[in-house]
Design a protein around this motif. Structure first.
Motif, PDB file in Angstrom:
ATOM      1  N   GLY A  99     -56.161 -10.864 -35.478  1.00 13.72           N
ATOM      2  CA  GLY A  99     -56.564  -9.865 -36.464  1.00 13.72           C
ATOM      3  C   GLY A  99     -56.898  -8.586 -35.716  1.00 13.72           C
ATOM      4  N   LYS A 100     -58.093  -8.049 -35.947  1.00 12.15           N
ATOM      5  CA  LYS A 100     -58.538  -6.889 -35.179  1.00 12.15           C
ATOM      6  C   LYS A 100     -58.824  -7.281 -33.727  1.00 12.15           C
ATOM      7  N   ASP A 101     -59.078  -8.549 -33.518  1.00 10.43           N
ATOM      8  CA  ASP A 101     -59.258  -9.128 -32.191  1.00 10.43           C
ATOM      9  C   ASP A 101     -58.312 -10.327 -32.089  1.00 10.43           C
ATOM     10  N   ILE A 102     -58.107 -10.815 -30.892  1.00 11.33           N
ATOM     11  CA  ILE A 102     -57.358 -12.059 -30.692  1.00 11.33           C
ATOM     12  C   ILE A 102     -58.357 -13.098 -30.221  1.00 11.33           C
ATOM     13  N   ILE A 103     -58.589 -14.097 -31.045  1.00  7.83           N
ATOM     14  CA  ILE A 103     -59.593 -15.119 -30.780  1.00  7.83           C
ATOM     15  C   ILE A 103     -58.886 -16.460 -30.615  1.00  7.83           C
ATOM     16  N   THR A 104     -59.151 -17.121 -29.497  1.00 10.33           N
ATOM     17  CA  THR A 104     -58.577 -18.436 -29.241  1.00 10.33           C
ATOM     18  C   THR A 104     -59.678 -19.362 -28.750  1.00 10.33           C
ATOM     19  N   GLY A 105     -59.672 -20.599 -29.224  1.00 10.37           N
ATOM     20  CA  GLY A 105     -60.724 -21.522 -28.813  1.00 10.37           C
ATOM     21  C   GLY A 105     -60.285 -22.968 -28.795  1.00 10.37           C
ATOM     22  N   PHE A 106     -61.058 -23.780 -28.073  1.00 15.25           N
ATOM     23  CA  PHE A 106     -60.778 -25.207 -27.946  1.00 15.25           C
ATOM     24  C   PHE A 106     -62.068 -26.001 -27.917  1.00 15.25           C
ATOM     25  N   ASN A 107     -62.019 -27.185 -28.513  1.00 16.16           N
ATOM     26  CA  ASN A 107     -63.004 -28.234 -28.285  1.00 16.16           C
ATOM     27  C   ASN A 107     -62.327 -29.317 -27.450  1.00 16.16           C
ATOM     28  N   PHE A 108     -63.000 -29.765 -26.420  1.00 16.26           N
ATOM     29  CA  PHE A 108     -62.529 -30.901 -25.632  1.00 16.26           C
ATOM     30  C   PHE A 108     -63.382 -32.101 -25.992  1.00 16.26           C
ATOM     31  N   ASP A 109     -62.763 -33.111 -26.591  1.00  9.61           N
ATOM     32  CA  ASP A 109     -63.468 -34.317 -27.020  1.00  9.61           C
ATOM     33  C   ASP A 109     -63.017 -35.485 -26.142  1.00  9.61           C
ATOM     34  N   MET A 110     -63.969 -36.276 -25.668  1.00  9.48           N
ATOM     35  CA  MET A 110     -63.619 -37.382 -24.779  1.00  9.48           C
ATOM     36  C   MET A 110     -64.629 -38.512 -24.923  1.00  9.48           C
ATOM     37  N   ASN A 111     -64.119 -39.746 -24.814  1.00  7.44           N
ATOM     38  CA  ASN A 111     -65.013 -40.887 -24.867  1.00  7.44           C
ATOM     39  C   ASN A 111     -65.862 -40.940 -23.601  1.00  7.44           C
ATOM     40  N   ILE A 112     -67.051 -41.474 -23.723  1.00  6.58           N
ATOM     41  CA  ILE A 112     -67.989 -41.556 -22.607  1.00  6.58           C
ATOM     42  C   ILE A 112     -67.358 -42.355 -21.474  1.00  6.58           C
ATOM     43  N   GLY A 113     -67.287 -41.737 -20.308  1.00  3.72           N
ATOM     44  CA  GLY A 113     -66.695 -42.404 -19.152  1.00  3.72           C
ATOM     45  C   GLY A 113     -65.184 -42.408 -19.155  1.00  3.72           C
ATOM     46  N   GLY A 114     -64.565 -41.692 -20.105  1.00  3.36           N
ATOM     47  CA  GLY A 114     -63.107 -41.729 -20.232  1.00  3.36           C
ATOM     48  C   GLY A 114     -62.384 -40.990 -19.130  1.00  3.36           C
ATOM     49  N   MET A 115     -62.994 -39.944 -18.589  1.00  7.24           N
ATOM     50  CA  MET A 115     -62.402 -39.216 -17.468  1.00  7.24           C
ATOM     51  C   MET A 115     -63.493 -38.454 -16.738  1.00  7.24           C
ATOM     52  N   ASP A 116     -63.201 -38.115 -15.512  1.00  7.77           N
ATOM     53  CA  ASP A 116     -64.135 -37.353 -14.688  1.00  7.77           C
ATOM     54  C   ASP A 116     -63.814 -35.874 -14.873  1.00  7.77           C
ATOM     55  N   TYR A 117     -64.410 -35.246 -15.875  1.00  9.12           N
ATOM     56  CA  TYR A 117     -64.099 -33.857 -16.201  1.00  9.12           C
ATOM     57  C   TYR A 117     -65.173 -32.923 -15.649  1.00  9.12           C
ATOM     58  N   CYS A 118     -64.803 -31.653 -15.463  1.00 13.37           N
ATOM     59  CA  CYS A 118     -65.745 -30.705 -14.876  1.00 13.37           C
ATOM     60  C   CYS A 118     -65.450 -29.290 -15.358  1.00 13.37           C
TER      61      CYS A 118
END
Length: 255
Positions: free
Chosen positions: A9-28
């Motif tokens: 629109g007047k701005d360009i907005i992009t976003g994400f949610n990262f959902d993961m099961n507990i212990g599913g991966m070593d994320y950082c």
């Protein structure tokens, strides 16, 4: 499981949610001067299997992120989709490589589509070697949007908004029925799409955070990392563990 969106629109907005099961991966989550991204640490066994050309630096796969140049990319699980074999080949083009090239400002959306016209994109095995299909959303500072789905190619998105969760957009699964809506994230997809459809061109980073808060998950498969990028502000708003009451901001222009 993840949700991604973009709104032009007047701005360009992009976003994400990262959902993961507990212990599913070593994320950082990684916050750098010229880049904000979510990484996944790969096991030594997986790293040893990977050809040097596709082996990530420091053993960390780039899952979702944004650069100071305004290039935003995010990979999301594409559940129950197995059209492309997962292989390790010296010259293969992977979702990871494409995401990394984009978030390090080496490719625009135009250059990305030119590459995709010539090359097939592959998934690589997950941290445990278990088959994991992914699809990806890319936006650049000119407002171009590309959606990549290994096995189905890509789509240049012309609409002013787009959203994706965890089912194939280019080839919806045959079992995409009401009983499976929760599994595929259809509820999150519909809520996100409804918010975007009813938005105006004044859609802001704050609105993007509200959207992600509306579709966040809790419990075993909770939302672990969220971010929204505003092109006009040249800033990334982010939080962890679905805590949208404590959002932090990283201004690239102030670094």
């Amino acid at each position: 499981m993840c949700t991604g969106f973009t709104r032009k629109g007047k701005d360009i907005i992009t976003g994400f949610n990262f959902d993961m099961n507990i212990g599913g991966m070593d994320y950082c989550p990684v916050i750098e001067k010229d880049r904000v991204y979510l990484g996944m640490r790969l096991s030594p066994e997986i790293l040893a299997m990977m050809p040097p050309a596709v082996r990530p630096k420091n053993g960390i796969r780039l899952i979702q992120g944004v650069s100071a140049g305004g290039h935003v990319a995010g990979q999301l699980m594409n559940l129950n989709f197995h059209k492309v074999p997962e292989v390790f080949e010296p010259d293969m083009l992977t979702n990871d490589l494409v995401t990394d090239m984009f978030v390090t400002d080496r490719y625009s959306c135009k250059q990305l589509t030119e590459l995709l016209e010539k090359r097939q994109v592959y998934n690589i095995p997950g941290n445990t070697g278990t088959p994991v299909a992914l699809h990806s959303l890319f936006t650049d500072p000119e407002g171009n949007t590309v959606f990549v789905e290994p096995g189905n190619g890509y789509a240049a998105i012309r609409e002013r908004y787009f959203t994706v969760t965890n089912f194939s957009i280019l080839e919806p699964p045959l079992d995409l029925n009401e009983d499976q809506f929760g599994f595929y994230g259809v509820d999150r997809y519909r809520k996100s799409l409804s918010i975007l459809k009813n938005s105006t061109d004044d859609f802001s980073a704050a609105d993007g955070l509200k959207l992600l808060n509306e579709v966040k998950q809790t419990g075993e498969w909770g939302t672990r990392f969220s971010f929204v990028y505003s092109k006009n502000e040249d800033a990334v708003y982010y939080c962890t563990e679905g805590d949208f009451d404590h959002v932090q901001v990283h201004h690239f222009s102030e670094q």
